[in-house]
Design a protein around this motif. Structure first.
Motif, PDB file in Angstrom:
ATOM      1  N   ARG A 238       0.915  -1.318  -0.008  1.00  0.00           N
ATOM      2  CA  ARG A 238       0.031  -0.136  -0.159  1.00  0.00           C
ATOM      3  C   ARG A 238       0.631   1.348   0.046  1.00  0.00           C
ATOM      4  O   ARG A 238       0.434   2.297  -0.642  1.00  0.00           O
ATOM      5  N   VAL A 239       2.045   1.231   0.673  1.00  0.00           N
ATOM      6  CA  VAL A 239       2.894   2.321   0.942  1.00  0.00           C
ATOM      7  C   VAL A 239       4.332   1.849   0.459  1.00  0.00           C
ATOM      8  O   VAL A 239       4.754   0.857   0.989  1.00  0.00           O
ATOM      9  N   ARG A 275       1.288   4.595  -5.903  1.00  0.00           N
ATOM     10  CA  ARG A 275       1.343   4.448  -4.488  1.00  0.00           C
ATOM     11  C   ARG A 275       1.932   5.804  -3.535  1.00  0.00           C
ATOM     12  O   ARG A 275       2.800   6.277  -4.089  1.00  0.00           O
ATOM     13  N   PRO A 276       1.416   5.906  -2.436  1.00  0.00           N
ATOM     14  CA  PRO A 276       1.917   6.898  -1.776  1.00  0.00           C
ATOM     15  C   PRO A 276       3.488   6.742  -1.410  1.00  0.00           C
ATOM     16  O   PRO A 276       3.577   5.382  -0.907  1.00  0.00           O
ATOM     17  N   THR A 331      -5.225   4.227   3.213  1.00  0.00           N
ATOM     18  CA  THR A 331      -4.837   3.810   1.906  1.00  0.00           C
ATOM     19  C   THR A 331      -5.276   2.614   1.721  1.00  0.00           C
ATOM     20  O   THR A 331      -4.879   1.579   2.373  1.00  0.00           O
TER      21      THR A 331
END
Length: 427
Positions: A238-239, A275-276, A331
């Motif tokens: 996710r990150v 993606r962040p 997220t």
């Protein structure tokens, strides 16, 4: 040891045989057919188990074969269906057909199942073939063979956070500091040659899974270095924490490293850039790192959070982890590649209708007949019964095999071979 790709053989169970039987009741001297059907063979089923993290178990067992169904019985007794063979796999498992490279299943959620190799249906007993013209048939089917295939199993880690960066920038050290993981740490490139997982506890109620992944180099998207082995695992995080050696201790420019790594991610899969991303400016305890960081900030055009840290000195770590924990919480999982195209994580591909048979010649002059359809018919025929043999011959003529053999120049007395059995052709 971490294992993330293996090749395995699987086979569904064969169906049980149907039988030829007749009623033998008192006062019914000429009873009708009463042969029962065979039971269905077991499927080979893969089931997700969150307790597994690697494909290690497949190193020691590479063949999985489900049990065959029970044969039918007299008095129309149906043979018992075989139980499925359930194989546990970790979340993030993707299964491909090794021969065609087709996707079979994409398994991500706890308890999710997919049939990898179906069992064969049971053969029909003679009761099924009773007709007004033939009320007492002496014909029953053998069980259908189960599907067998060679498969390739790949594992994509389902970590919440992925650590990316060039080799020796301090990813493994950072993981060892923020979690209880014990990755190998040393002063040479590619210390990490397989992913390491750790759980970061931000507070009593919040935690996330972080993966220290093998270092990238230029050309990774083309498979250079540990390229594809690494990039396969970053797809589902996710990150992304981009760890950069801000000291420039190996003569590399920190901003140049940042650009090259992102370029590799973009060329492998452009959606990875959605993606962040958080920048961990590592090795800030080394002289000159502050100057490099200031120059880095002036070169950075996009707004990406930067956290100055020293994994060795354990400084600046907590603010980074707090921020990442909040980011993970807000997220969602990113569908990507296979996952966004596959509903229920299983793909079934339609194929064109195959020819029922193929005719070739062996060196000894024999006519060899092959093909899935005709071989399955052959296997399901009981050649110990004359009526079954006649039925098989009729089915072959219906498929056009006799005409096809004549076009190939077959003559009376020539040998026809199907699988390991030979027949003499008679016009």
């Amino acid at each position: 040891m971490f294992v993330d790709q293996v090749k395995v053989y699987v086979k569904g169970g064969d169906g049980g045989n149907g039988i030829v039987a007749f009623r033998r009741e008192k006062y019914v001297p000429n009873g009708g057919p009463a042969g029962g059907d065979g039971g269905k063979g077991g499927n080979v089923v893969f089931k997700v188990d969150e307790g597994l993290r690697t494909l290690m178990d497949f190193r020691f067992q590479r063949h999985f074969k489900a049990k065959r169904g029970e044969n039918g019985g007299p008095k129309n007794q149906h043979g018992k269906n075989a139980d499925d063979l359930v194989v546990r796999v970790p979340p993030g498992t993707i299964v491909y057909d090794q021969d065609t490279d087709d996707l079979i299943a994409d398994l991500t959620e706890q308890g999710q199942e997919a049939i990898i190799a179906r069992g064969g249906r049971g053969g029909r007993g003679n009761t099924r073939f009773s007709t007004p013209a033939n009320p007492a048939p002496y014909h029953a089917e053998n069980g259908e063979p189960g599907i067998e295939r060679n498969i390739r199993i790949e594992l994509k880690l389902l970590a919440d956070v992925g650590l990316v960066g060039f080799p020796s920038v301090g990813k493994s050290t950072l993981l060892s500091v923020v979690s209880a993981a014990k990755p190998k740490v040393a002063e040479y490139h590619f210390t990490t040659i397989s992913p390491n997982l750790g759980v970061v506890a931000v507070d009593e109620a919040k935690s996330f899974v972080i993966a220290d992944l093998p270092g990238l180099i230029e050309g990774a998207h083309l498979g250079a270095g540990l390229g594809h082995q690494f990039l396969r695992h970053i797809e589902r995080t996710r990150v992304i924490i981009h760890v950069i050696d801000m000291s420039g201790s190996e003569g590399r420019d920190p901003f140049d490293d940042y650009v090259k790594i992102n370029d590799e991610l973009r060329q492998y899969e452009y959606r990875l850039m959605e993606r962040p991303q958080v920048i961990a400016a590592n090795k800030m305890d080394v002289p000159g790192a502050e100057d490099h960081l200031e120059r880095f900030k002036t070169q950075l055009e996009e707004e990406v959070p930067i956290f100055p840290i020293s994994a060795v000195a354990k400084t600046g770590i907590q603010p980074l982890m707090n921020y990442v924990g909040e980011l993970v919480e807000h997220t969602p999982m990113f569908p990507l590649g296979i996952s966004e195209e596959v509903e229920d994580k299983v793909v079934y591909r339609a194929t064109e209708e195959e020819d029922p048979f193929i005719i070739t010649r062996d060196d000894d002059g024999a006519f060899v007949v092959s093909g899935e359809k005709i071989e399955k018919l052959f296997i399901m025929t009981d050649f110990n019964r004359e009526e079954s043999v006649r039925r098989f011959a009729k089915r072959m003529r219906g498929m056009g095999l006799d005409d096809a053999l004549r076009k190939r120049g077959i003559e009376d007395g020539d040998t026809v071979r199907i699988r390991d059995f030979e027949f003499e052709f008679v016009n």
